[in-house]
Design a protein around this motif. Structure first.
Motif, PDB file in Angstrom:
ATOM      1  N   ALA A 391       2.259  32.125   7.794  1.00 21.01           N
ATOM      2  CA  ALA A 391       2.276  32.387   9.053  1.00 21.01           C
ATOM      3  C   ALA A 391       0.830  32.765   9.671  1.00 21.01           C
ATOM      4  O   ALA A 391       0.793  32.307  10.947  1.00 21.01           O
ATOM      5  N   PRO A 401       6.398  39.917  11.301  1.00 27.11           N
ATOM      6  CA  PRO A 401       7.396  39.107  12.254  1.00 27.11           C
ATOM      7  C   PRO A 401       8.650  39.188  12.517  1.00 27.11           C
ATOM      8  O   PRO A 401       9.361  39.858  11.391  1.00 27.11           O
ATOM      9  N   TYR A 403      10.911  37.125  12.247  1.00 26.57           N
ATOM     10  CA  TYR A 403      11.182  36.408  11.253  1.00 26.57           C
ATOM     11  C   TYR A 403      10.211  35.269  10.800  1.00 26.57           C
ATOM     12  O   TYR A 403       9.169  35.206  11.624  1.00 26.57           O
ATOM     13  N   ASN A 404      10.551  34.565   9.778  1.00 26.73           N
ATOM     14  CA  ASN A 404       9.679  33.390   9.342  1.00 26.73           C
ATOM     15  C   ASN A 404      10.473  32.137   9.193  1.00 26.73           C
ATOM     16  O   ASN A 404      11.829  32.249   8.961  1.00 26.73           O
ATOM     17  N   GLN A 679       5.486  32.720  13.342  1.00 28.42           N
ATOM     18  CA  GLN A 679       6.958  32.590  12.829  1.00 28.42           C
ATOM     19  C   GLN A 679       7.678  31.184  13.204  1.00 28.42           C
ATOM     20  O   GLN A 679       8.673  31.295  12.224  1.00 28.42           O
TER      21      GLN A 679
END
Length: 879
Positions: A391, A401, A403-404, A679
């Motif tokens: 990311a 983050p 989320y990824n 992300q």
């Protein structure tokens, strides 16, 4: 924000947070806010500087001097009795991280700087700035330490991914929009690093030696554009020296140019640990030192006033600038700083995905392999980066983050046919962190940290914490308020493997450290001497193999302190204690032939997508890359060669923040440069691969064929702590033009799934004067079958100049979206800044009498149209 290298001091590290601070994620009530004060959040006054002057007049000398150094790692000092609140800063360029470097509050992770620049989209950069402002506020911060506008002088620069471009005009224009978006919501931008900070090697002590013309025309130019068009409320001075003088105390750059010629009315802060004097830095205009330190200011500044080496005018000027920043961001708001929070918004997620897709650059598409049909194409997804989140790069730009998104998952979500996966190879620089395999003492994911006062593990446990990550570099998050300046800690976690086998555990230590496995000493780094290559001080990565049973936990226990290592540094830097911490990595034993798996998967598919590149370990703040080759040891190049031989319909996706060598470029039909997309990296890539988004990215930096072809090859990274900018004006495409060297992919290059036709340009008039710009008008038509965006690049060539000039220079650009068969007209303004160069014999910018050719281009080597105008009488200016 930047990492602090060793500095001379007495005893403990003076740059650590003061002991009265709680930690870096909360604010002590008494230090920062007036207890019991009413919560009031006034609007910013119309004239923040006038209010700053009024408050300045109420301060004692001691109070004034206290404002010239930060209160802790991230915050300025408050004086509640005088209505001066603290303000909080936060990294960084691609997301507002908050107060903890690793594993802190979750935050939105945007694409990296070079990917933002690859969009060439000023509208999107403004929107990014606005959303970053909201993210900064969610971290209870007022100042974002961004954007980074250092030049891509050399492809091995460790922070190229964080910066925008090799071109100062593109960098300055995009940075201006980013800053405008941030500050429209009353969050201060901190444009950095001022100036000539293009390498990480010896970054605190390297002396950048360069002539006045390249300083002005290349390295200062993005700052100049941004200050003229966006007025960032803060400027961060760089670590390096500029022609013999450190940036924080460089009167030529800070005083003569920034404050003098440009009339800058904002605040100058040091890079973290980047102050190098008492008197000189204040006189030159470095207003506030970050982070907290007793090394250069406080008593030393008071003594300098007493002795007449600093005047009250010097002190007042700096304090007024600090107070102006406070007024611009927080005014008289004395309310208690709120805890950091998450603010995971749908509109921010959508913007990140849009910006990510626009930055992806289609370098090659022979045979139109892309876009893929999701309904009919059998896809093999192969490569070390295909099933993990790449990311962002490492260092100050990193964050935790929300989320990824992973390429393999995102591709499977779109494809209607079966998607086969093969890893292909490993590219670890260090073993991956052990976190996914670890639980703490309570059985929850993470590590238990038990802290002791003093460095001898004596007495009761003073503080117990849980960290989610086994990357435990504790430089900005040790609870010093409870522990004091010297501490010891025990980290305990329970590691479970998924498979039975001989697995590998790695351990690196910042200070003294010992790793125990199930109570037995496995690695003793108490007195380590060999330093590793990492952003933070630390040992090399040591490894131990362990026989493990699937699902059966083993106990990992680390004992560590913050005593300075190697021990030799204690005498060299007159310091006994600094940071502590460690990093625990883990890798299960390989039990398959990854390369053969990849070949088999490619043969069984209609199209093979090979996702390769770098990651945050290979590309980071703190060190430069050693080679332009893909890591490690040729494994990725061998993988690509084997896959394209097995399946000629191969798409290579490269994830990196700077150019990489491509020895397979002629064999592979389709290449995407995917940068670091934050992300939404996986989703943005899938959108482009399957034609949901038409790629419109253009390279903001030249991709050379060989490292030996690059402009600074003979002057990188310098010697004896000096680096000569011997290429002068000729970096990036300017160099390739002048040297007549064909790059692998030129600056500004980027293909589309459609085609565009450029109409004949016309000019509003043929003569440019100092006061009246010329307007260029031209048509652009989408001649293909799908909608898409094209970036029209405008370069200027000076037909005849008294001093040498590049063959052409980018002076404007416009991005236009077109439906199939649609035509739009664009208008570009050409003013004095488009034709001038800096003549240090005047000294000023000069537009010389003569003819100038406008080159309308799709890239630096793809000139589509041209037209000429003239300057009939030379004229000069300074800003």
């Amino acid at each position: 924000m930047e990492y602090i290298e060793e500095q001379r001091s007495e005893g403990t590290d003076p740059s650590a947070s003061p002991f009265e601070s709680v930690d870096t994620n909360t604010t002590p009530d008494t230090e920062y806010s007036l207890p019991g004060s009413p919560i009031s959040k006034p609007s910013p006054p119309n004239d923040c500087r006038s209010v700053a002057r009024q408050k300045l007049a109420q301060l004692t000398l001691e109070e004034k001097v206290s404002l010239l150094t930060a209160a802790d790692f991230w915050r300025t000092k408050s004086i509640p009795s005088k209505g001066v609140p603290a303000i909080k800063t936060s990294d960084g360029p691609n997301g507002a991280r908050g107060g903890i470097f690793v594993g802190g509050t979750k935050a939105a992770q945007f694409p990296c700087g070079v990917s933002l620049a690859a969009t060439w989209n000023k509208r999107l950069l403004y929107a990014v700035g606005q959303h970053l402002a909201d993210e900064t506020k969610a971290r209870s911060a007022n100042v974002l330490l961004a954007p980074t506008v250092c030049m891509h002088r050399h492809p091995l620069g460790g922070r190229n991914f964080e910066s925008f471009s090799e071109d100062p005009l593109l960098t300055g224009k995009l940075a201006s929009k980013y800053i405008q978006g941030l500050q429209s919501k009353r969050v201060a931008a901190t444009i950095k690093h001022f100036v000539a900070n293009e390498q990480e090697t010896h970054r605190l002590t390297i002396d950048s030696l360069l002539m006045e013309r390249p300083l002005r025309e290349l390295y200062l130019r993005p700052f100049e554009i941004a200050i003229r068009e966006a007025n960032p409320w803060a400027v961060m001075s760089s670590y390096n020296l500029i022609n013999g003088t450190h940036a924080d105390m460089n009167s030529h750059t800070l005083k003569d140019i920034l404050r003098g010629e440009w009339g800058y009315d904002g605040t100058v802060m040091s890079d973290w640990g980047g102050v190098n004097s008492t008197v000189e830095s204040i006189k030159a205009g470095c207003d506030i030192e970050f982070p907290f330190s007793s090394k250069w200011r406080f008593e030393k500044a008071l003594k300098a006033v007493e002795e007449g080496r600093l005047t009250m005018g010097d002190i007042n000027a700096a304090v007024e600038n600090v107070l102006t920043l406070v007024e611009r961001t927080k005014s008289g708001d004395m309310s208690i700083e709120e805890a950091e929070r998450e603010d995971n918004r749908e509109e921010t997620r959508a913007l990140i995905r849009e910006v990510g897709a626009e930055g992806i650059t289609l370098l090659k598409n022979r045979g139109q392999v892309l876009p893929l049909d999701p309904n009919t194409t059998r896809v093999a997804v192969i490569g070390p980066n295909s099933n993990r989140a790449i990311a962002g790069g490492g260092g100050s730009a990193s964050l935790n983050p929300y989320y990824n998104t992973i390429p393999l998952d995102s591709i499977r979500a779109v494809a209607q046919r079966e998607v086969v996966y093969a890893q292909g190879c490993h590219i670890h620089k260090w073993l991956p962190v052990a976190s996914p395999f670890c639980t703490d003492k309570s059985g929850e994911p993470g590590v238990t940290l038990e802290w002791y006062s003093g460095d001898r593990f004596q007495g009761d446990v003073a503080v117990t914490q849980t960290r989610t990550n086994t990357d435990l570099f504790l430089w900005d998050s040790a609870p010093l308020a409870q522990l004091g300046p010297e501490w010891s800690a025990v980290a305990t976690t329970y590691l479970r493997s998924r498979a039975t086998g001989k697995h590998t555990i790695s351990f690196m230590s910042v200070g003294p450290g010992r790793l125990y496995i199930d109570g037995e000493l496995a690695l003793d780094l108490w007195d380590w001497t060999e330093e590793g290559e990492a952003m933070f001080d630390g040992s090399i990565d040591y490894m131990v193999e362990v026989e493990m049973q699937a699902g059966k936990p083993i106990e990992l226990r680390v004992e560590m302190t913050n005593e300075l290592r190697p021990i030799s540094k204690q005498k060299a830097f007159n310091m006994t204690h600094k940071y502590g911490g460690c990093r625990i990595g883990f890798k299960e034993e390989d039990q398959v032939d990854y390369l053969q798996q990849a070949v088999d998967a490619a043969r069984a598919a209609d199209v093979a997508i090979v996702i390769v590149g770098l990651d945050a370990e290979w590309e980071s703040e703190g060190y430069d890359r050693k080679t332009m080759d893909l890591p490690s040891d040729g494994s990725q190049d061998r993988l690509i060669e084997a896959v394209v031989e097995a399946n000629p319909r191969t798409v290579v996706v490269n994830q990196s923040g700077s150019p990489v060598s491509m020895p397979w470029v002629d064999k592979v039909p389709t290449i995407l440069q995917a940068w670091y997309q934050g992300q939404e990296a996986g989703n943005a890539l899938a959108d482009v691969l399957f034609g949901r988004q038409n790629p419109s990215g253009k390279l903001p930096t030249t991709f050379p064929r060989r490292l030996e072809d690059t402009p600074a090859y003979h002057n990188w990274p310098g010697e004896n702590l000096r680096v000569l900018y011997g290429e002068g004006l000729y970096i990036g495409y300017r160099h390739y033009d002048r040297s007549k060297i064909a790059p692998l992919f030129p600056f500004g290059h980027g293909l589309s799934y459609t085609t565009f036709e450029y109409g004949r340009p016309s000019l509003s008039r043929k003569v440019l004067t100092e006061s009246a710009p010329i307007h260029l008008v031209m048509a652009v038509t989408n001649t293909g079958a799908v909608a898409g965006s094209e970036t029209v690049q405008i370069y200027i060539r000076d037909d005849k100049s008294r001093l040498p000039r590049p063959e052409k220079e980018l002076v404007a650009f416009e991005k236009v979206f077109l439906e199939p068969d649609e035509t739009k007209h664009i208008t570009v303004s050409l003013d004095k800044y488009a034709v001038g160069y800096y003549d240090d014999s005047v000294p000023a910018w000069i537009a010389e009498e003569g003819t100038f050719k406008v080159l309308v281009a799709a890239s630096a080597t793809d000139i589509r149209r041209s037209i000429a105008f003239e300057v009939r009488e030379s004229f000069t200016w300074t800003f």
